[in-house]
Write a protein that holds these residues in place. Sequence first.
Motif, short mmCIF file in Angstrom:
data_model
loop_
_atom_site.label_atom_id
_atom_site.label_comp_id
_atom_site.label_asym_id
_atom_site.label_seq_id
_atom_site.Cartn_x
_atom_site.Cartn_y
_atom_site.Cartn_z
N LEU A 84 0.83 -1.21 0.00
CA LEU A 84 0.00 0.00 0.00
C LEU A 84 0.86 1.25 0.00
N CYS A 85 0.40 2.28 -0.73
CA CYS A 85 1.10 3.57 -0.66
C CYS A 85 0.13 4.72 -0.82
N SER A 89 -3.79 9.68 3.39
CA SER A 89 -3.82 8.40 2.67
C SER A 89 -2.71 7.47 3.14
N CYS A 116 -3.15 3.70 4.67
CA CYS A 116 -2.35 2.52 4.33
C CYS A 116 -2.07 1.69 5.58
N SER A 176 2.49 -1.75 4.51
CA SER A 176 2.24 -0.32 4.31
C SER A 176 3.58 0.36 4.04
N TYR A 197 8.50 5.74 -3.37
CA TYR A 197 7.66 4.55 -3.22
C TYR A 197 8.03 3.49 -4.25
#
Length: 199
Positions: free
Chosen positions: A40-41, A46, A50, A88, A109
């Motif tokens: 997740l990113c 947000s 994550c 995450s 990321y």
Amino acid sequence: MNHIQNLIERYPALAVCEQDVTAAADLMIDTYRRGGKVLLCGNGGSAADCDHIAGELLKGFLSLRPVSDTTIPSPLRENLQGSLPAVSLPSLTAALTASLNDLDPTYAYAQLLYGLCKEGDLLIAISTSGNAANVGHAATLAHALGGKVLALTGEGGGKLAGLADVTIRVPAKQTYQIQEFHLPVYHALCAAVESALFD
């Protein structure tokens, strides 16, 4: 219980997303059944989402998920819950800040994903605008590595919508309103996945 129908009953405005939420749940379930993991990113709120999603997947959410694997000795087995692998990326603070310091920050990321994503994995990419460059680069790389992408955005979808296998565009434009919709959506997804894989 049909968790997605329950979501729509509680949040009627999300009816426009029902098919995409269903497709997203199917994508997550298929990822896990095939032995993949979820990464997740996202940025800001947000990024916090994550961590929240990973927490719901890594241990029991609505179910206790008892562990039946007898290779796990007692009392460990009785004190653990079934777990779905989820990472995450924002929580990998040292690696993330090293990447931000040493590389073009919009690829931070992607750098973490490059070390963690394998064929069959799923990236959940969260961007309220759909235009966060660092999230977009991660989505592009996930596909290059043989993974799939689930995007959570606002109603426009932004560039991220074009990079995802499934995009959930919640019906809001303001960042905080989008985030308010994202939370019940991902709770419904986690509940649906848990129900399919543990109940």
